[in-house]
Every structure is written in structure tokens, then in C-alpha cells.
Design an enzyme around this catalytic site. Structure first.
Site, mmCIF file in Angstrom:
data_model
loop_
_atom_site.group_PDB
_atom_site.id
_atom_site.type_symbol
_atom_site.label_atom_id
_atom_site.label_comp_id
_atom_site.label_asym_id
_atom_site.label_seq_id
_atom_site.Cartn_x
_atom_site.Cartn_y
_atom_site.Cartn_z
ATOM 1 N N SER A 158 -10.434 -17.813 53.793
ATOM 2 C CA SER A 158 -9.626 -17.651 55.005
ATOM 3 C C SER A 158 -9.361 -16.215 55.423
ATOM 4 C CB SER A 158 -8.291 -18.392 54.850
ATOM 5 O OG SER A 158 -8.488 -19.774 54.943
ATOM 6 N N SER B 197 -8.665 -19.635 57.877
ATOM 7 C CA SER B 197 -7.457 -19.941 58.594
ATOM 8 C C SER B 197 -6.727 -18.708 59.124
ATOM 9 C CB SER B 197 -6.510 -20.722 57.690
ATOM 10 O OG SER B 197 -6.117 -19.915 56.595
ATOM 11 N N LYS C 299 0.343 -12.804 58.892
ATOM 12 C CA LYS C 299 -0.014 -14.221 59.033
ATOM 13 C C LYS C 299 1.278 -15.029 58.917
ATOM 14 C CE LYS C 299 -3.298 -17.626 57.141
ATOM 15 N NZ LYS C 299 -4.354 -17.851 56.133
#
Lengths: 482, 483
Positions: free
Chosen positions: B175, B151, B76
């Protein structure tokens, strides 16, 4: 109207730790800009703080030294505001749970009276960097070497009633943090900085007047001047029918005036909240005891000991205990000569004025404690008079000999105590001043007293100061009367 | 080879039936061919990936490889990776080349894993759909008209689209788990403090936790083994031994007590998801578990509390992006205030600004007690609810989100409805407990997710339960058409 001045001080002491409060960077003063700023100090995204244990230990030392309650659960809070030398956009500080709670300090005023000043709290926080506005045209330079240096912010009660008291308090804090070895006290380098909260009120009124905070006053002399200037401004303002507005002011030493920096309305809302990157720090009672065991003899204890052990006055004792270095010097002189009062007189007298004149610290004294003590020994055993001693002291200061004995020997300063030699010398003096002798003998008692000093002076001059003053006195009187 | 799991590929690499370079080339090719439609990567680091792959092959040949050696992963783009752009999905950090490596990515480098690149995310991890990224929305491989969740939507889409073997994510309010649910993956949010946050750009420091996203619980166990552990650089990291997560995967579920919080099966829950979980309950019972209803009475307060605490911390955490030292700086600032105002106004997107405003308000003088302090009290109550529940049951089973993946653009203009999609996941972050999301079925071709929440440091047990479920189901084996 009679006005009463009310002063409280906030003193920021930089703690002497090898590394910063939340990062491993060095804290040395004066390094090239931004060479002592790590990822954490730069506020790089994703970096996290780790608390420096030595900073905690130093703060606890201070708390114990002022007899304060130690905060066993320490919470660090973020104080949020934007400034270019504040890399993270917040300062990590302490708000509701400071490491040092209520304590006190006893300060000695010039007249020797001792006053107790309350300390509200002292808390740990990180210093900001520095903005450099010179040397950059249309821009500002940022140096983050100082960012993250550990500070102990010491907040006093509004207990001081004059600029002199405020200075005495600041000096006491300065001395204490140096005794404790937690701050080098170097005000020129910003290791100790002072904010002064000043207000005035009519004498007898119980509520405080509106205060102004004078930021960042960085010498004892400026503390006194800034406060007096601000007090004068406030009194004049009120007497002219105006009102003091709560605000932050800056002192300009060049113009000797304070001027407004920002008002209360313009003040930031710092949005304090507990720093989620640092868990509460819980101190163990055993840790507190361990730190207590490391405390040195403190200025107040030393002062009291100097009074009781050596019979010094409170004032002398507090002057001599003002710094650890001075106190150590004095004690060494005392040990060598065995006479505390003479030692105190010489250290506070000749030695102090010599150091003042040369602009030297006690550690840099050209006359060592052993040398001074050795010289005092010679005063005590009548080898030299006090007057000759001053010559010997000057010679020692000038490096003309390794010891008082060596100088006395080389310069032939040994006191003359042989009464035959003194009498012969006196006979010559009296013969040379025959008219005055006549006059003396014709005078009444009161006039004789005054004239006697003249003959003593002549005699000492003739002996180049070496004749024992007591013997000169006795023999002279006998001869004149006879 | 991309149909294989991490565990299977690891075996193949160890047996040298496959080289890491071949595998890495294969994934790089897939990214090139398929990521145009998904937009799961912000940055693909092909060159360094191939170098790492070659080094991994050498390490395997030398016989000192671990299970992750040579496995192509994606991170990420919230984890700082040295010498590479770390954007956080924001224009603010579009030009930011990280000068250092995060602890998590460093551990993967040390394990010999290959990094294919950095995945897309909601800007600064603020969102539930990966639509707020400066780099455009990521699409769900199961239906490219739909969001992959957020996210960590870039990581979810990349793993689900078989554009990497597994990926890292971060979970502040769901997330990792919500996008795992939207893409039929297994994703674990560890106990707060289990995985170091050093180098993981902070959104809400007291809630953020990094974790693995993979196809199976077994793969997550291998990933977590690398990620977990104490880090002296993170003061909130916990000094607790790391168990062997793979060792307990095969443990029996006999006697396992599973709780179903009644508050989570009330109005607002999509019928298909509800049915899927009912079916899962039967599977667990068949595996020997006992299931009972429990209560998390303060769960309904979780969303308001979260949307005070997280923005409050974010408003402070994001203050460092001021245009002075790194990141976006506006052109020709007139003065300092102008520099701050325009750098931040131009550098941050709408959702980030909204949360900074909310958080600043919540911490303001006069509002602090009413918002921030009250939210912290609710947080305590929610934690107590979990502690009470774990006296009755071993784990809690519930959905990951009220509905399957929604359409791109459907909720982006209605922040509150978007916030409500986190209703089942947020409580675990507020309490700091671990949770694992795993696929529980499909409805109209869209994955349905469920999650198991456990007590502190129960990651091994959660992985074990998920693994046992995956031994008797095949939801996790399904691949989206065309990937």
C-alpha cells in the site's frame, strides 16, 4: 442405581497487580464506573497491548507452588466474540501454550484424609468489563473498570467425587493464592470466581457422563449447593429416562436451582488465533529460579511442619495452616506459651467460635496472639483452671484488661491451691449436705462413683471455680471415705 | 515553491529565504484549487497547519529547528491525530474524533513538521486503488481517469500532485510501494517493527507497517529519520538503533549484488514495465553493481497466503467497531444483536465486509488448520526464500505491479484481478523485509515503478541505492501536467 459424581472446576483468580494485564490503568475495586479504563481498555482504534510482567511473575509463582511445568514459551491468543463489555470484540487469553502446565494440589477432607487433585493447566487472560442492567431503563450500562484486569484461569482435572471435595479443592486454591500473595481471594468482589463442570455416571462405569458447566459460582457455600442441586437434577433426569445435554447453566441461589444458559450447539466458535500484537513471551530459566526463591512456605509444607514439629493431628494441622494469617497467629500463641496442643485447642476452639460469632477475620481478632499465649501460660502454671480461663478469655475479648494477668489480678480469679483453705471449704460443703454424705457412705462402689460428681460440683460452686480441681478431688475423696 | 523537494525546502527554511507560514499557505491554496479533481484529502486542517507553521518559524528563528521543521506534510487518515477526525476512509469512523495521537504523527509534531490534513485511502486500508473509500475515489494526477493505486492512494496523489511536500503511508501488502509506482514517487516500507504501530489503526497487525512517501529517496531518508525507532507502547516494535539515513546516501554502489527473481519476470508482466526495469538494470551496472538471476520459489503462493492471513487478522481487529463505544451506530436498534448487525452492515463498505467474511471463515473451527495454519506455513517458506536469496545478493530488484495505473472502475467489480495487482509487493510484508519503490520510467505518460527489497533493517542501504539511481536518472523529477 448407585451414582458416581464427577466434578472438575475452573477457577478464575484475579491477580493482584497494580495495573492491568495489557495497559497501565489501575485495578482498584469499586472506583466510579469507567474511571479506570484507558485507551487500551476501551479498545480505541490503533491502541496496542503491552504485557504486564508482574502478572507473568504471579502466574509462575502459582505454577511452582503446584509443582507444575512452567510454559517457557508463552503465546497469547485472541478469543473472538461479541459482547458489549468486551471492548475489542476479543479476549486476549492463552490457548495452546499456557504459562502453567500439569500440576497437582493435595486437599484435606473433613475426615482428615488427603486427596490429590490434578490441575490440567492455568493460563493468563484479561477480564471483561461489567454490564449493568439495573438503573438504566431499556438500556444497559457498561463499566470497563474491570476490563483488562489480569486473571489466572486454573483448570482442574475431573478428579473430585463430591460437592464437599469440590469445596475443599476450591478452599485449597483460595488459601494457596492468598499464601502466594497473588490474589486477594475476595469472592464477594469477584476476585475468585468458579465454574463447576458436573456429570454423573453409574458406579463402576469408566467413561464420563455428559457434563454441564455451572458458570460463575461465587461462594464456597454456593459451590456445594449448586453442585448438589445439579447432581440431583441430572440423576432424576436420567432415572426418568432422559439424557443430560451438554450445556452451560446458571445457579440461582434464591430458588436453589440451575437453569440452562446456552447449549453446546449455541456455543460460540471463538476462532482462537495467536494475537499478532503480542510476540511470544519466552521465559528464562534464571527468571523461574528467581521466582522460586520468592515463594513463601506453602500451606502443605506448613501443615506437614505443624504435624512433625508440634505433633498435631493432620486435621488440626490443616485447619491451622488453611490461611497464612491463622497459621501465623497460631505460631505466635505457641511461641508465647510453649504448648502447641493447648495453643491449637484454644485457637480452634474458643477463639474460632468467638470470631465466627462476631463475623471477624483472624486479623481482626479482639484477643491478640500474645494475650492468648499469656493466658495459656497461666493455665500451665496452675494459676487458673481451664474453666476460669474461659472467663479470662471472655474478659480479654471484651477488652476488660490488657493481659490475662491483669484480669486474674483484678477479678481475683487466682486458683486456690492452699490445701488448708480447700479443706475448710470442703468441711462446710459436707456439713451443708449431711444427708447426701450419709447416703454416699451407705452406697456401694458403683453408686458412689456417680454421687462423687455432685460433691465436686458443690465444692467448685462454693469456691466460685477457683479451687484447684485436682486438689478438690483428692481431698474430697479422702474426707468422704474417711 | 511546490516544485522543490523536501530537502530543498528544508534548506530554504533554514536559510530563511522562505517561511513555513508562506509555504503552508501556498500548499493550502493549491489544495483548495486542485484537490477538487484529485480528492486526495479527506480532511484539511488549515487552521492548525498555520498555527504549526507559525510555531515552526519561531523555532527556526530560535535556532533549534530540525530538517522537518516547518515542512507541510499530509498523513494517511489511518494515523490517529488527537482532536481530529480519523476516519480510515470508512463511514464507520466518519464521526470519530481521536482522543489521542499516534506515535508516528507525534514524532512529526515533535520534529516541528506541519500537518496539512489527512489523506484518503481504501476503507481501512483494504484495497489497491483507493476506490473503496467512503469519501469517494482518489484520482491519479498523471491521468485523472486512473487510480493512484492504494491503499495509500490519497498520500500518493497529494505528493504527486504537489499538494504536500511528503506524506505518510502504510503498507500491509504493497500500500505504499504500489501507489508510489503508479504516481512516480519514492516510497519506503520499512522492516516490520521499525516504525511504531501505536495509533495506526490496524488492518492486519502482523503485516502493517508505516512508512514515508516522497518525491525522492533523499526526502524519504529525512522522513524515515523521524518515523523510525523503538516504542514501548508497541510490543512488536524492535529495539534497534536508528542509523543516520542521510549519511549513507552517497555511498558507492560498486560491488553491490542485485538479484532479479525469475518468478517476477514471467507471464503477466507488462512489457513496458519489463523494459523499464531492464534499462534500470543497465544503469545499476553502470554504477558498479553486479546483477544476477535468483529464485523466490514460493512467491506464487504469496497471494493466497496473504488473502488468508490479512483477512483473518482484520476480522478480529475490526470486531471493536460494534456501535457500542465509538463510531457509527445504527438508528433505533431493536436489541443488542440488531445493534451489532445493522451498525456493522451500514457502517462498513463491501470490500471490508468481504474480508471480514473471508477471515472469519478462515479462522472457524474445522477450517483453521486448512487455511490459517497452512497460510502461516507458506509465510515461513516465503521468509526462508528471502533469507536464502540474501545469501547470494544484497538486494532484490523487481516491479511494483504488473501494469501501470489502471482506470477507475476497471477492476473494482473483480476483486481477484484487483488482488493480483499486489503480486510483487505482498512477499515483503509476509517476510517482514523492507522495500523501496521508485520511478523507473514512463509509458504513454503513465509512471512505471520498480522496487528494491533488502534484508531486515537495510533501509539505509535501500535509500542509498535509490538515491544513487536518482543521481543518474530524472524520472523522479517529472511532474504531472497541470500540477
Amino acid at each position: 442405581m448407585q451414582w458416581e459424581i464427577v466434578i472438575g472446576l475452573e477457577i478464575h483468580a484475579q491477580l493482584t497487580t497494580a495495573s492491568k494485564i495489557f495497559s497501565g490503568s489501575a485495578t482498584t475495586f469499586g472506583a466510579e464506573p469507567n474511571t479506570q479504563a484507558s485507551l487500551v481498555d476501551l479498545g480505541m482504534p490503533g491502541t496496542l497491548p503491552v504485557l504486564n510482567a508482574q502478572a507473568v511473575r504471579n502466574a509462575v509463582k502459582f505454577g511452582l507452588a503446584i509443582d507444575a511445568e512452567i510454559g517457557m514459551t508463552n503465546v497469547f491468543a485472541r478469543k473472538n466474540y461479541f459482547y458489549p463489555d468486551l471492548p475489542k470484540g476479543y479476549q486476549t487469553s492463552q490457548m495452546d501454550h499456557p504459562i502453567v502446565g500439569k500440576g497437582y494440589l493435595d486437599i484435606t477432607l473433613e475426615d482428615g484424609t488427603v486427596k490429590r487433585v490434578g490441575v490440567t493447566r492455568a493460563h493468563l487472560e484479561e477480564d471483561a468489563g461489567k454490564s449493568l442492567h439495573e438503573d438504566f431503563h431499556g438500556m444497559s450500562g457498561i463499566d470497563l473498570n474491570r476490563a483488562g484486569t489480569p486473571l489466572l484461569e486454573i483448570v482442574s482435572e475431573p478428579d473430585m467425587r463430591s460437592a464437599k471435595e469440590a469445596v475443599a479443592y476450591a478452599k485449597t486454591i483460595h488459601s494457596l493464592v492468598r499464601y502466594l500473595g497473588i490474589c486477594d481471594g475476595n469472592m464477594a468482589e469477584g476476585s475468585l470466581r468458579c465454574d463447576c463442570n458436573v456429570s454423573v455416571r453409574p458406579k463402576g462405569q469408566t467413561e464420563f457422563g455428559t457434563r454441564c458447566e455451572i458458570k460463575n459460582v461465587n461462594s464456597f457455600r454456593f459451590i456445594e449447593k449448586a453442585i448438589n442441586t445439579e447432581v440431583q437434577r441430572q440423576i432424576e433426569l436420567i432415572e426418568d429416562g432422559g439424557k443430560v445435554v451438554q450445556e452451560t447453566r446458571l445457579y440461582d441461589p434464591n430458588k436453589d436451582e440451575t437453569r440452562s444458559m446456552r447449549s453446546k450447539e449455541e456455543a460460540n466458535d471463538y476462532r482462537y488465533f495467536p494475537c499478532p500484537d503480542l510476540l511470544p513471551v519466552v521465559l528464562e530459566p534464571s527468571f523461574i529460579e528467581e521466582v522460586r526463591g520468592e515463594l513463601p512456605e506453602l500451606p502443605q509444607q506448613k501443615r506437614e511442619r505443624f504435624e512433625s514439629q508440634f505433633g498435631l493431628s493432620t486435621y488440626d494441622a490443616s485447619v491451622l495452616s488453611a490461611s497464612r494469617e491463622l497459621a501465623d497467629y497460631f505460631e505466635q500463641v505457641q511461641q508465647t506459651c510453649g504448648d502447641a496442643k493447648l495453643a491449637a485447642n484454644w485457637v480452634m476452639g474458643e477463639l474460632s467460635s468467638l470470631l465466627n460469632k462476631e463475623g471477624l477475620e483472624i486479623e481482626q481478632s479482639p484477643v491478640s496472639a500474645a494475650q492468648l499465649g499469656g493466658m495459656i501460660l497461666r493455665i500451665k502454671d496452675n494459676t487458673i483452671s481451664g474453666k476460669i480461663a474461659k472467663m479470662v478469655f471472655e474478659a480479654l475479648a471484651a477488652g476488660e484488661g490488657d493481659s490475662a494477668d491483669e484480669i486474674i489480678e483484678a477479678k481475683g480469679l487466682k486458683q486456690v491451691t492452699d490445701s488448708g483453705a480447700i479443706e475448710a471449704m470442703l468441711d462446710e460443703v459436707l456439713a451443708a449436705n449431711a444427708a447426701q454424705v450419709e447416703q454416699y457412705r451407705a452406697s456401694d462402689e458403683a453408686k458412689r462413683g456417680k454421687m462423687f460428681g455432685f460433691f465436686v460440683g458443690q465444692a467448685m460452686k462454693a469456691s466460685k471455680g477457683k479451687a484447684n480441681p485436682q486438689q478438690v478431688n483428692d481431698l474430697l475423696r479422702k474426707k468422704l471415705e474417711g | 515553491m511546490h516544485e522543490k523537494t523536501l530537502a530543498e525546502l528544508s534548506q530554504a527554511l533554514q536559510n530563511k529565504t522562505l517561511s513555513s507560514v508562506e509555504l503552508t499557505q501556498h500548499y493550502l491554496k493549491r489544495i483548495e484549487q486542485l484537490d477538487g479533481s484529485l480528492n486526495s484529502y479527506i480532511t484539511v486542517t488549515a487552521e492548525s497547519a498555520l498555527e504549526q507553521a507559525a510555531a515552526a518559524d519561531a523555532r527556526i528563528a530560535a535556532g533549534n529547528a530540525g530538517p522537518l521543521t516547518g515542512i507541510p506534510l499530509a498523513h494517511k487518515d489511518l494515523f490517529c491525530t488527537q482532536g481530529q477526525r480519523t476516519s480510515c476512509g470508512s463511514k464507520m469512523l466518519d464521526n470519530f474524533i481521536s482522543p489521542y495521537e499516534s506515535t508516528v504523527t507525534q514524532r512529526f509534531l515533535d520534529a516541528g513538521a506541519v500537518s496539512l490534513g489527512k489523506t484518503n485511502l481504501d476503507e481501512f486500508a483494504m484495497g489497491s486503488s483507493t476506490e473503496s473509500s467512503f469519501y469517494g475515489p482518489t484520482r491519479n494526477p498523471w491521468d485523472t481517469d486512473r487510480v493512484p493505486g492504494g491503499s495509500s492512494g490519497g498520500s500518493a496523489a497529494a505528493v504527486a500532485g504537489r499538494l504536500c511536500v511528503a506524506a505518510t503511508g502504510t503498507d500491509t501488502g504493497g500500500s505504499i510501494r504500489q501507489p508510489a509506482g503508479f504516481t512516480a514517487l519514492t516510497g519506503l516500507k520499512p522492516t516490520y517493527g521499525r516504525v511504531s504501530r501505536w495509533g495506526m489503526v490496524a488492518y492486519a497487525s502482523s503485516l502493517d507497517q508505516g512508512g514515508p512517501m516522497a518525491r525522492t529517496a533523499e526526502d524519504c531518508a529525512l522522513m524515515l529519520q523521524v518515523m523510525a525507532g523503538f516504542d514501548a507502547k508497541d510490543s512488536t516494535s524492535v529495539e534497534q538503533p536508528v542509523p543516520d539515513y542521510s549519511a549513507s546516501l552517497s555511498d558507492s554502489l560498486k560491488g553491490l549484488r542485485i538479484g532479479l527473481p525469475k518468478e517476477y519476470f514471467a507471464a503477466g508482466l507488462d512489457a513496458a514495465t519489463s523494459d523499464a526495469i531492464s534499462a534500470a538494470v543497465k544503469q545499476f551496472q553502470a554504477l558498479g553493481a553486479e546483477v544476477r538471476e535468483i529464485s523466490l520459489p514460493n512467491a506464487e503462493l504469496a497471494i493466497p497466503a496473504y488473502y488468508v492471513i490479512a483477512p483473518a487478522e482484520a476480522s478480529s481487529n475490526l470486531s471493536r467497531f460494534d456501535g457500542v463505544r465509538f463510531g457509527y451506530r445504527c438508528d433505533h436498534p431493536a436489541d443488542l444483536t440488531d445493534l451489532y448487525k445493522r451498525s456493522r452492515a451500514e457502517g462498513f463498505g463491501a470490500e471490508v465486509k468481504r474480508r471480514i467474511m473471508v477471515g472469519t471463515y478462515a479462522l472457524s473451527a474445522g477450517y483453521y488448520d486448512a487455511y490459517y495454519l497452512k497460510a502461516q506455513k507458506i509465510r515461513r517458506l516465503i521468509k526462508n526464500d528471502f533469507m536464502a536469496a540474501y545469501e547470494q545478493v544484497d538486494v532484490i530488484l523487481c516491479p511494483t505491479s504488473p501494469t501501470p495505473a489502471f482506470k477507475i472502475g476497471e477492476k473494482i467489480d473483480d476483486p481477484v484481478s484487483l488482488y493480483l495487482t499486489d503480486i510483487y509487493t505482498i512477499t515483503a510484508n509476509l517476510a517482514g523485509v523492507p522495500g523501496i519503490a521508485l520511478p523507473a520510467g514512463f509509458a504513454n505518460g503513465l509512471p512505471l515503478g520498480m522496487q528494491l527489497l533488502g534484508p531486515y533493517f537495510s533501509e539505509a542501504r535501500l535509500l542509498n541505492i535509490a538515491h544513487q539511481y536518482q543521481q543518474v536518472t530524472d524520472w523522479h523529477q517529472r511532474a504531472p501536467a497541470g500540477y
